[in-house]
Structure formats: structure tokens, C-alpha cells
Design an enzyme around this catalytic site. Structure first.
Site, PDB file in Angstrom:
ATOM      1  N   TYR A   1       0.818  -1.213   0.000  1.00 32.10           N
ATOM      2  CA  TYR A   1       0.000   0.000   0.000  1.00 32.10           C
ATOM      3  C   TYR A   1       0.858   1.272   0.000  1.00 32.10           C
ATOM      4  O   TYR A   1       0.413   2.313  -0.471  1.00 32.10           O
ATOM      5  CB  TYR A   1      -0.901   0.029   1.245  1.00 32.10           C
TER       6      TYR A   1
ATOM      7  N   ASP B   1      -6.411  -7.085   3.946  1.00 33.72           N
ATOM      8  CA  ASP B   1      -7.544  -6.402   3.314  1.00 33.72           C
ATOM      9  C   ASP B   1      -8.484  -7.431   2.703  1.00 33.72           C
ATOM     10  O   ASP B   1      -9.707  -7.407   2.913  1.00 33.72           O
ATOM     11  CB  ASP B   1      -7.022  -5.444   2.234  1.00 33.72           C
TER      12      ASP B   1
ATOM     13  N   ASP C   1     -12.432  -9.093   4.345  1.00 31.04           N
ATOM     14  CA  ASP C   1     -13.739  -9.083   3.669  1.00 31.04           C
ATOM     15  C   ASP C   1     -14.321 -10.493   3.633  1.00 31.04           C
ATOM     16  O   ASP C   1     -15.527 -10.686   3.838  1.00 31.04           O
ATOM     17  CB  ASP C   1     -13.620  -8.555   2.226  1.00 31.04           C
TER      18      ASP C   1
HETATM   19  C1  IPM Z   1     -10.409  -1.350   4.020  1.00 30.79           C
HETATM   20  C2  IPM Z   1     -10.648  -0.688   2.691  1.00 30.79           C
HETATM   21  C3  IPM Z   1      -9.505   0.262   2.398  1.00 30.79           C
HETATM   22  C4  IPM Z   1      -8.235  -0.553   2.352  1.00 30.79           C
HETATM   23  C5  IPM Z   1      -9.671   1.102   1.102  1.00 30.79           C
HETATM   24  C6  IPM Z   1     -10.970   1.874   1.115  1.00 30.79           C
HETATM   25  C7  IPM Z   1      -8.505   2.007   0.876  1.00 30.79           C
HETATM   26  O1  IPM Z   1     -10.825  -1.645   1.689  1.00 30.79           O
HETATM   27  O2  IPM Z   1     -10.277  -0.625   5.025  1.00 30.79           O
HETATM   28  O3  IPM Z   1     -10.348  -2.576   4.058  1.00 30.79           O
HETATM   29  O4  IPM Z   1      -7.910  -1.161   1.303  1.00 30.79           O
HETATM   30  O5  IPM Z   1      -7.527  -0.593   3.354  1.00 30.79           O
HETATM   31 MG    MG Z   2     -10.959  -3.634   2.423  1.00 29.92          MG
END
Ligand code: IPM
Ligand code: MG
Length: 360
Positions: free
Chosen positions: A140, A246, A250
Site C-alpha cells: 500500500y 484487506d 472481507d
Molecule cells: C479497508 C478498505 C480500504 C483498504 C480502502 C478503502 C482504501 O478496503 O479498510 O479494508 O484497502 O484498506
Molecule cells: Mg478492504
């Protein structure tokens, strides 16, 4: 008096943050805690007002607060913008500026929601895991990065880079968290391909020597994605880098029923903590009173626990959420096709949680 900075952001961010604030105020009142609220812009809202996804003034404000409660950033209006100036950059900047290297994303299944998962109930029952995601390093933030024209062709690069101290400090957070839980850490990596992951394996192993009471296993990220679907209840603490965290968080959220349920806390060496739902800005339902505020509300519970040292108030919120769900209240995202349940709105879900909280 503790100061809380609200950064509602974009899409459904303002709606869910408003409900979370109501719940935070009620829980704080119950704990005899007076709070001072401030508000500022982040993401697309800040781009529209100031031409940048996060102003220096907002950063300074955040640094002067005890905790930040964030909604969500991004939306179609700003989708065509280059990475360097997008709404998401505001979120990445505030994480970096506040030194929030440790992102805690607990995924638990509420008994009332077992049927909301797309996985079979016997697979879902008992899920209680914590993703500990490194948040201020890795691909990142790595340099060099960017797009360039090389020999007439467009080329783009990003760099995944970690030093041993960045790995060791997030590993320690994971082992410490495991000590308060089921004492099992799973480190997720891609060491069969990436040198960065090989360093992670070495350093996590070294840190583990200080935690003989905690078990450690290493798991390749592709297998982990599979195992989370096959036997999610077998995992306790999962520690990993920024990008893998990340993606896996999810997945972890979804198997518990809905992305709309997962809270997060971002902590660092400095005193300020940042709390935000894991879900995004959901532009398709923004402004329609359809969003699920529970991830934001559960983020407020984490705020009370980690930034305001009020674990009982945090627990009261979690119980109120479980109670509202047990009473059968569901936002749209928590209802699968074919289930005979009527959806309530974002505000109404806030009302139900508040009612439960005030009863306790
Ligand atoms: C998260 C989101 C963020 C990330 C984005 C919105 C930049 O997906 O907090 O998981 O990738 O960290
Ligand atoms: Mg995310």
C-alpha cells in the site's frame, strides 16, 4: 473530557456514523462518561469541499483527539481519479499520520445470524476470529510506485516492502491478543513466492519465542482463503500484511453473514485510535436509509474498549446488538433470498439497538 472526531465521509458513511454516534452517546451516558464531539471531512466529501481527500487541518484535529470514528470513503463520482488523489488516499493518509499500524478486525457470528451466512449453519456456528492486519506498510505504501511510459508502453509498478521491526511489532500485537483469547495465532503469507513473506515467517517465528504459551502456525494465503470457507471456526488470531489482510477480512466478514456486521479498530504507538466499519461506502444504497449501521455501532464498542477504557459499556453495546438481532430485526443485507423477514432501515436499526441498550 475525551474528544471524539467524527469523519463520516462518503456514501453510507454519514448514515451509519449518525447511528453509531447515538449509540456511543447513550453508552457513554450509562458509564458516566462525558464526551466532546467534533466533525470534519474525509474522502470525496473533502475533495469536493477542499480539493484534497484530507486536509492538514483535519489531520491536526485528529491528532488532538482521543479517538476518531470514521464512516467510509469513495464513490463513483471520484472513480476516474488517479490513485494519488482519490478519496481512499484520505483514509490511507490518516492511518499513516496517526501511526496506526495495527488493524484489528474481529469476525464473530451472532447466533441469530447463523442463517444469514451463505455457508451451512454447522460450518458457521462458533466462528470467533480476529484478523490482525498490518496497516501502514507493505504494498500500500512501498516505493517506487506509479505508472510510466517505457519504450512507448505504459508500465506500472508497486513495491511490497517490510522491515523486520514493522513485522515484529504487528506480530507482538497478534500474540498479545491471542493471550486474551484461545491462544492460537495463524500467520498468513506467500513465502513460496515472495521474499517479503519469507522475512515475515522468520520474524514471526522469532517473536513467537517470547510467547511459548501461544501456538503458531504459518499458512499460505491461497490456502487460507480456502480454509476460511471450509473450517472458519478453527481459527483464533490471523496475523498478516496489509494487502492479504484487506482481502481476508472481507472474506471473514462475509462468512459471518454480512459485510455490514464487521467493525475495526486501528491502533498504534501514539494515543489516538481510529474506529471504522470494514464495509465500504456502498454508493448504490447511499441516502436511502437501507444501510446496516451495526458494523459502525460495533466499532463504537471497540472505541469504548480500546480508547476510553470502558469495557463494560462496550459489552453493553455488543449485547444490545445481539438482542436486537435476536428480536428478529434485520436490515436488507442480512436477509437472504427466500427468507421470510421484513427489512428495517438504518435509523430503525439504530432505534432498536438504543432501545435494547436503554433497557440494560
Ligand atoms: C479497508 C478498505 C480500504 C483498504 C480502502 C478503502 C482504501 O478496503 O479498510 O479494508 O484497502 O484498506
Ligand atoms: Mg478492504
Amino acid at each position: 473530557m475525551p474528544r471524539i472526531l467524527l469523519l463520516p465521509g462518503d456514501g453510507i458513511g454519514p448514515e451509519v456514523t449518525a447511528q453509531a454516534r447515538r449509540v456511543l452517546e447513550a453508552a457513554a451516558r450509562g458509564a458516566d462518561l462525558a464526551l466532546d464531539f467534533e466533525e470534519d471531512l474525509i474522502g470525496g466529501a473533502s475533495i469536493d469541499a477542499h480539493g484534497t481527500p484530507l486536509t492538514d487541518a483535519a489531520v491536526a484535529r485528529a491528532k488532538a483527539c482521543h479517538a476518531v470514528l470514521l464512516g467510509a470513503v469513495g464513490g463513483p463520482k471520484w472513480d476516474a481519479m488517479p490513485v494519488a488523489t482519490r478519496p481512499e488516499k484520505g483514509l490511507l493518509r490518516i492511518r499513516k499520520e496517526l501511526g496506526l499500524f495495527a488493524n484489528l478486525r474481529p469476525a464473530v457470528v451472532f447466533p441469530a445470524l447463523v442463517a444469514a451466512s451463505t455457508l451451512r449453519p454447522e460450518v458457521v456456528a462458533g466462528i470467533d476470529l480476529l484478523v490482525v492486519r498490518e496497516l501502514t506498510g507493505g504494498i500500500y505504501f512501498g516505493e517506487p510506485r506509479g505508472q510510466a511510459l517505457v519504450n512507448g508502453r505504459r508500465e506500472a509498478r508497486n513495491t511490497m516492502v517490510y522491515d523486520e521491526e514493522e513485522i515484529a511489532r504487528i506480530a507482538r500485537v497478534a500474540f498479545e491478543a491471542a493471550r486474551k483469547r484461545r491462544r492460537a495465532v495463524t500467520h498468513v503469507h506467500k513465502a513460496n513466492v515472495l521474499e517479503v513473506s519469507q522475512l515475515w515467517v522468520q520474524v514471526v517465528q522469532e517473536v513467537a519465542a517470547d510467547y511459548p504459551d501461544v501456538s503458531l502456525q504459518h499458512q499460505l494465503v491461497d490456502s487460507m482463503a480456502m480454509l476460511l470457507l471450509r473450517e472458519p471456526a478453527n481459527y483464533d488470531v490471523i496475523v498478516t500484511g496489509n494487502l492479504f489482510g484487506d482481502i481476508l477480512s472481507d472474506e471473514a466478514a462475509m462468512i459471518t453473514g454480512s459485510l455490514g456486521m464487521l467493525p475495526s479498530a486501528s491502533l498504534g504507538a501514539g494515543g489516538v485510535g481510529l474506529y471504522e466499519p470494514v464495509h465500504g461506502s456502498a454508493p448504490d444504497i447511499a441516502g436511502k436509509n437501507q444501510a446496516n449501521p451495526l458494523a459502525a455501532i460495533l466499532s463504537v464498542a471497540m472505541l469504548l474498549e480500546h480508547s476510553l477504557d470502558a469495557p463494560e459499556a462496550a459489552e453493553a453495546i455488543r449485547e444490545a446488538v445481539a438482542g436486537a438481532l435476536a428480536d428478529g430485526h434485520r436490515t436488507r443485507d442480512l436477509i437472504l433470498p427466500g427468507q421470510d423477514l421484513a427489512a428495517i432501515g438504518c435509523v430503525e436499526m439504530g432505534d432498536r439497538v438504543l432501545a435494547r441498550l436503554e433497557r440494560s
